[in-house]
Write a protein that holds these residues in place. Sequence first.
Motif, PDB file in Angstrom:
ATOM      1  N   ALA A   1       0.799  -1.286  -0.101  1.00  0.00           N
ATOM      2  CA  ALA A   1      -0.102  -0.049  -0.005  1.00  0.00           C
ATOM      3  C   ALA A   1       0.937   1.459   0.100  1.00  0.00           C
ATOM      4  O   ALA A   1       0.554   2.182  -0.471  1.00  0.00           O
ATOM      5  CB  ALA A   1      -0.837  -0.078   1.345  1.00  0.00           C
ATOM      6  N   HIS A   2       1.920   1.164   0.702  1.00  0.00           N
ATOM      7  CA  HIS A   2       3.065   2.224   0.537  1.00  0.00           C
ATOM      8  C   HIS A   2       3.904   2.132  -0.684  1.00  0.00           C
ATOM      9  O   HIS A   2       5.106   2.783  -0.594  1.00  0.00           O
ATOM     10  CB  HIS A   2       3.808   2.111   1.834  1.00  0.00           C
ATOM     11  N   LEU A   3       3.714   1.503  -1.638  1.00  0.00           N
ATOM     12  CA  LEU A   3       4.561   1.124  -2.838  1.00  0.00           C
ATOM     13  C   LEU A   3       5.891   0.948  -2.445  1.00  0.00           C
ATOM     14  O   LEU A   3       6.900   1.249  -3.178  1.00  0.00           O
ATOM     15  CB  LEU A   3       4.470   2.557  -3.470  1.00  0.00           C
ATOM     16  N   ASP A   4       6.067  -0.042  -1.102  1.00  0.00           N
ATOM     17  CA  ASP A   4       7.087  -0.384  -0.680  1.00  0.00           C
ATOM     18  C   ASP A   4       7.338  -1.753  -0.715  1.00  0.00           C
ATOM     19  O   ASP A   4       6.528  -2.471  -0.092  1.00  0.00           O
ATOM     20  CB  ASP A   4       7.476   0.112   0.587  1.00  0.00           C
ATOM     21  N   PHE A   5       8.136  -2.504  -1.784  1.00  0.00           N
ATOM     22  CA  PHE A   5       8.319  -3.632  -2.038  1.00  0.00           C
ATOM     23  C   PHE A   5       9.660  -4.283  -1.206  1.00  0.00           C
ATOM     24  O   PHE A   5       9.874  -5.428  -1.720  1.00  0.00           O
ATOM     25  CB  PHE A   5       8.368  -4.274  -3.538  1.00  0.00           C
ATOM     26  N   GLY A   6      10.329  -3.491  -0.471  1.00  0.00           N
ATOM     27  CA  GLY A   6      11.212  -4.000   0.226  1.00  0.00           C
ATOM     28  C   GLY A   6      12.441  -3.944  -0.660  1.00  0.00           C
ATOM     29  O   GLY A   6      12.731  -3.564  -1.630  1.00  0.00           O
ATOM     30  N   MET A   7      13.794  -4.308   0.189  1.00  0.00           N
ATOM     31  CA  MET A   7      15.047  -4.377  -0.509  1.00  0.00           C
ATOM     32  C   MET A   7      15.226  -5.920  -1.103  1.00  0.00           C
ATOM     33  O   MET A   7      14.756  -6.643  -0.542  1.00  0.00           O
ATOM     34  CB  MET A   7      16.059  -4.142   0.606  1.00  0.00           C
ATOM     35  N   SER A   8      16.039  -5.856  -2.119  1.00  0.00           N
ATOM     36  CA  SER A   8      16.401  -6.953  -2.873  1.00  0.00           C
ATOM     37  C   SER A   8      17.439  -7.652  -1.836  1.00  0.00           C
ATOM     38  O   SER A   8      18.474  -6.675  -1.766  1.00  0.00           O
ATOM     39  CB  SER A   8      16.733  -6.752  -4.179  1.00  0.00           C
ATOM     40  N   ILE A   9      17.240  -8.823  -1.287  1.00  0.00           N
ATOM     41  CA  ILE A   9      18.347  -9.207  -0.411  1.00  0.00           C
ATOM     42  C   ILE A   9      19.571  -9.510  -1.091  1.00  0.00           C
ATOM     43  O   ILE A   9      20.763  -9.977  -0.453  1.00  0.00           O
ATOM     44  CB  ILE A   9      17.933 -10.422   0.544  1.00  0.00           C
ATOM     45  N   ARG A  10      19.472  -9.841  -2.417  1.00  0.00           N
ATOM     46  CA  ARG A  10      20.616 -10.003  -3.134  1.00  0.00           C
ATOM     47  C   ARG A  10      21.311  -9.018  -3.885  1.00  0.00           C
ATOM     48  O   ARG A  10      22.410  -8.804  -4.003  1.00  0.00           O
ATOM     49  CB  ARG A  10      20.223 -11.047  -4.345  1.00  0.00           C
ATOM     50  N   ARG A  11      20.376  -7.821  -4.312  1.00  0.00           N
ATOM     51  CA  ARG A  11      21.153  -6.816  -4.995  1.00  0.00           C
ATOM     52  C   ARG A  11      21.223  -5.814  -4.247  1.00  0.00           C
ATOM     53  O   ARG A  11      21.892  -4.823  -4.875  1.00  0.00           O
ATOM     54  CB  ARG A  11      20.238  -6.436  -6.317  1.00  0.00           C
ATOM     55  N   HIS A  12      20.675  -5.790  -2.877  1.00  0.00           N
ATOM     56  CA  HIS A  12      21.097  -4.547  -2.157  1.00  0.00           C
ATOM     57  C   HIS A  12      20.413  -3.139  -2.749  1.00  0.00           C
ATOM     58  O   HIS A  12      20.843  -2.254  -2.612  1.00  0.00           O
ATOM     59  CB  HIS A  12      22.413  -4.452  -1.813  1.00  0.00           C
ATOM     60  N   ILE A  13      19.345  -3.325  -3.389  1.00  0.00           N
ATOM     61  CA  ILE A  13      18.697  -2.013  -3.960  1.00  0.00           C
ATOM     62  C   ILE A  13      17.239  -2.269  -3.829  1.00  0.00           C
ATOM     63  O   ILE A  13      16.970  -3.452  -3.660  1.00  0.00           O
ATOM     64  CB  ILE A  13      18.940  -1.941  -5.413  1.00  0.00           C
ATOM     65  N   PRO A  14      16.537  -1.366  -3.692  1.00  0.00           N
ATOM     66  CA  PRO A  14      14.970  -1.614  -3.677  1.00  0.00           C
ATOM     67  C   PRO A  14      14.510  -2.631  -4.609  1.00  0.00           C
ATOM     68  O   PRO A  14      14.804  -2.202  -5.700  1.00  0.00           O
ATOM     69  CB  PRO A  14      14.366  -0.048  -3.644  1.00  0.00           C
ATOM     70  N   ALA A  15      13.656  -3.495  -4.185  1.00  0.00           N
ATOM     71  CA  ALA A  15      13.128  -4.242  -5.311  1.00  0.00           C
ATOM     72  C   ALA A  15      12.561  -3.636  -6.464  1.00  0.00           C
ATOM     73  O   ALA A  15      12.637  -3.893  -7.576  1.00  0.00           O
ATOM     74  CB  ALA A  15      12.392  -5.400  -4.541  1.00  0.00           C
TER      75      ALA A  15
END
Lengths: 311, 512, 305
Positions: free
Chosen positions: C72-86
Amino acid sequence: MADKRSHLSARVRGLRVSINHFRVLLAGDAFAFVSLALLVIIIGIAVIGPAYMSDFATALDLSLRNAPPFTDENGWLFWLGADALGRPLIARLIVAAQPTLLIATSAVIAAMLAGGILGLAAGYFGGLADNVIMRMADVLMSFPSLLLAIFALYVLGPSIPAVVIVLGITRMPIYIRVARAESLSIREQLFIESARAAGARRRRIIGVHITPLILPTLLTVATLDFANVMLAESALSFLGLGIQPPELSWGLMVAAGRDYLTSAWWVSLWPGFAILLTALSANLVSNWLRIAMDPRLRWRLERRWGDSDVE
Amino acid sequence: MDAIKTWLRRFVNGAALVVVSFAVFGVSAFQSSAQESQVTIALVVEPENLDPCDAPSDRVGKVLLGNIVERLLDRDLSTGQLKPELATSWELVDDRTWRFHLREGVEFHDGTPFNAEAAKYSIDRSMNENIACQIREKFFSDRSLEVTVVDDMTIDVATDIDDPILPLLLSAHVMHPLSVPLDENVRAGGGTGPYRFVDWRAGREIVLERNPDYWGDAPDADRVVFVWRPESTVRTAMVVNGEADLATDISFQDAQSHQEISASFPNAETTRIVYYARPPMTDPRVRAAINYAIDREGLRGTILAPGVEFAKALVRPSVNGHNPNLAIWPYKPDVARALIADAAADGVAVDREIEFIGRQGHFPNVDEFMEAVTAMLNDAGLNVRLRMVEGPQRSQMMRPPYPEEPRLFVDQHDNTLGDAVATLFHKGHSKGRSSLGNDDPYLDFLIDYATQQTGTERTWAWQRAFERLNLALVREALLYHMVGFVAIGPRIDFVPTERTRSEIRLADIKLK
Amino acid sequence: MAEFLGRRALHSAIAMLSLILFVFVIVRLSGNPALLYLPESASDELIREFNERYGLNEPILVQFGRYLWDIAHLDFGMSIRRHIPAIEAVVLAYPWTLFLSGITLVLSMLIAMTFGPLAAYRPGSVFDRSVTVLALFAASTPGFWLAITAILVFAIELGWLPTSGVGGPRYWVMPVAIMMLEITGTTTQVVRGSMVTSLASPYVKAARAKGMPERRVVFVHALRNSLIAAVTVAGDQTRGLINGAVVVETIFGWPGIGKLMIDAIVQRDFAVLQAAVLTTAFAIFLLNLIIDIIYAVLDPRIRFR
């Protein structure tokens, strides 16, 4: 009762007429005739071939590694060449035919049964059941099937039953739509009304009156779908998410040959041809079947699923 | 209100990102960016990140190590001795403390100086438990490190356990500037190396440029582009067509059909077959039979490259502790069958189905290798079923708790450290994380003892441990020291080494 | 019509939610992502630590609740592999797939709009049957196989085209061609089928009776009517295009969403996978809505329930 019986006999008569009609149509379409013959041969090979070929298909001979095709030096089994472990490609193609066709067939049948039952229920009962089932079909339908398959295979782990289930689920919506549309129209027909008035039970109405009527339609859709399912299985196996070695399928054989593209092109070329040939035959036959059958059906299939909203 | 504001801000940011992504796409989609002194390198897969912490990962290390980041000291492959890199000399202060004198006049890519503070920061970050760090997890999981700044160009490193080879272990640490955050993993960071990170076009390429202020000799190529393609055939063709100058991990058949551009190297990996300690593998006759049943000679030069060497231990001969006196198992299918039959007669459950676990894409031709070995084992009278799984799934299977079902695994090990401790503790000791439920008190004792020793005593103790492992216990079927192939284009000169699997020194690439 | 579109929007929302749930459950079922992220030798303690850091050990409902909140906040989390926002990884990949699919769709529509009517003009003629067989041929060819064969022939043996990757226009030829294969046959067949009916309809007969030139009758009057069928099938083909994109992007090293998803699945990169799947689903639901609108505009006679 009398209404029902006369109706059924009309169906049977119609069927007999159409079989004769089909024969005439088949004779008139050389493509369809050849395809049907080819398909029968491929299925025949898939059924009886592995019994004779499986020993050859698994026997390693590293000295014949990637033996080239079109030479009689190593015996006729090696006429299409050998793979990286020196196994004859002819034998492997024949043995792989069985799982490839079996998976596609099982998935189509599973999809047809599950989708048919759900669609029938949605069409017949309407209301909440209809809504839930159709929304489910929406989700399945609107999402790319390959991605759904990849997801699900990741959870189930790649195995033959998993591939069948996953492919079956992704193809289900078509059957739901068709069965629903059919049962919706049949539900309102006179002979159902009279059966209901005569006190026939719901189960009986569905089982005896409606199911036989929608089954031919579903079967036609199934023949159309067969090639698609086979191609989907091959793509999954190629991506490493479908059938796993030592199991065999044509898609997997193409994937195995990918590492030898420049050194032994035949390893991936023949299984690709096998897929193409089978899918093409199935498509030509089903295309012909479609034309030969009720033209209404073609409409229903070519229209978008959403158009059940459109009368 | 705040929530709405946050949402709006994120939305605007998101929209901006979309615009930027399309702009980037528009600029780059239809143009090709070849330059005169640019070198293009084709890897197998895209590195997930270029965090200095993940330098020990092959995928990350190939781009990062020796190019963007450098170490305090490095191991000379020919002599096995340590040589200076960012530290010019080092000495023992007391039993558990080493002193390092740092190289003067070195600057990071961001212009900050390399000094004791930065060195301490780099080691501290790697040891920071708040971030995922492969350096710590691979080499320092059993200890802590205490770094003290002595003066601007000197640090002391102390460890909490006795370890005479600490400097060797410390060569795993890479140096990065203070701008790399302490408590956060990063996508990419800077270093002191001959190349600096310029651009990462996700999914497409990573671009490095020559560092004009490099402290050492300037490398040839101005610009290096890394791309990635999963198929060996495609990577080879890229070099043939001039799309790439160097391609890694070329399969043996592609190298053979393009001999003019391919070069082989010992790739430091050793292949073996291991198992859970479950029946029927608990019977020594079955374990011996597995070794006799595999036609090591037959697989060489057909499915695997002709250059692979038969392995006597899980480490290469250059690693301290390798035991040259161990024998290579001959191919004796009759003996294998007899041993299995004998075991069966004694009631050992040899007909129990054994899963033979392989990893998809583990090494070139792994599928064929697995199928061939499965056929050989079944021929000996075992009931082996091949199963290919993905990397993470296999890792999960190889760690406790171990199920009751018997399983065989194809495993590869790569000892980049140069000392058997990196091999034997994890794979041999009952406290090791990859012992697969096999344990032996005497082997534990030998390993514990060797860890405390130096010099010839240490070598001697490791050799005894390998004897125990492979001769007395037959805990594995050792197969080959593998070789790797690279394809080298006509524009460059490059000689692959034992290390090319985990790092590609761009400075070693000479333009013709 | 507003009510119809509202209903469709509601359906899409429900479908979207089911998909979010489906994706969430299936991804959590698929194993412990810590094991992928950490090296083989990672200790249990490290794994626990990792799970804690990424909230993977909280109750599943809490994880899901938090996940919905983040979306809902347009936050899909960080990519745990790429270290950038998903979402960043996903957004960067989209244009590539969008343009690849767009070009494919336009080209295959052009072909379908040319050959469909021509074939329908004389049903059963040699030309008609050739078009049908060709269309079926295209639909029966395994794309992955043709792709690697094309690489072998055109890139490796002949050296005419680059093997893979992105760059100049030459890099687009093979991926677009393979993608087209997947959908052109079906589209042509649908247009043809619809044209056969259109051509037999009374208003076409009327137009002919008025003495309108034949070309105009076919390509203006009848074809306009068949546009509905074409638009409809274009919507369906989008899904086919995504399917095709997965294969084509994987083989040709195309930095699009299909390859991103396959990579994320192999790496078990939660955040990227979910962001990719959900945005794709959202895009497809949106596209369906747009098609519904076009549909309504093209054919006002359609009666909405």
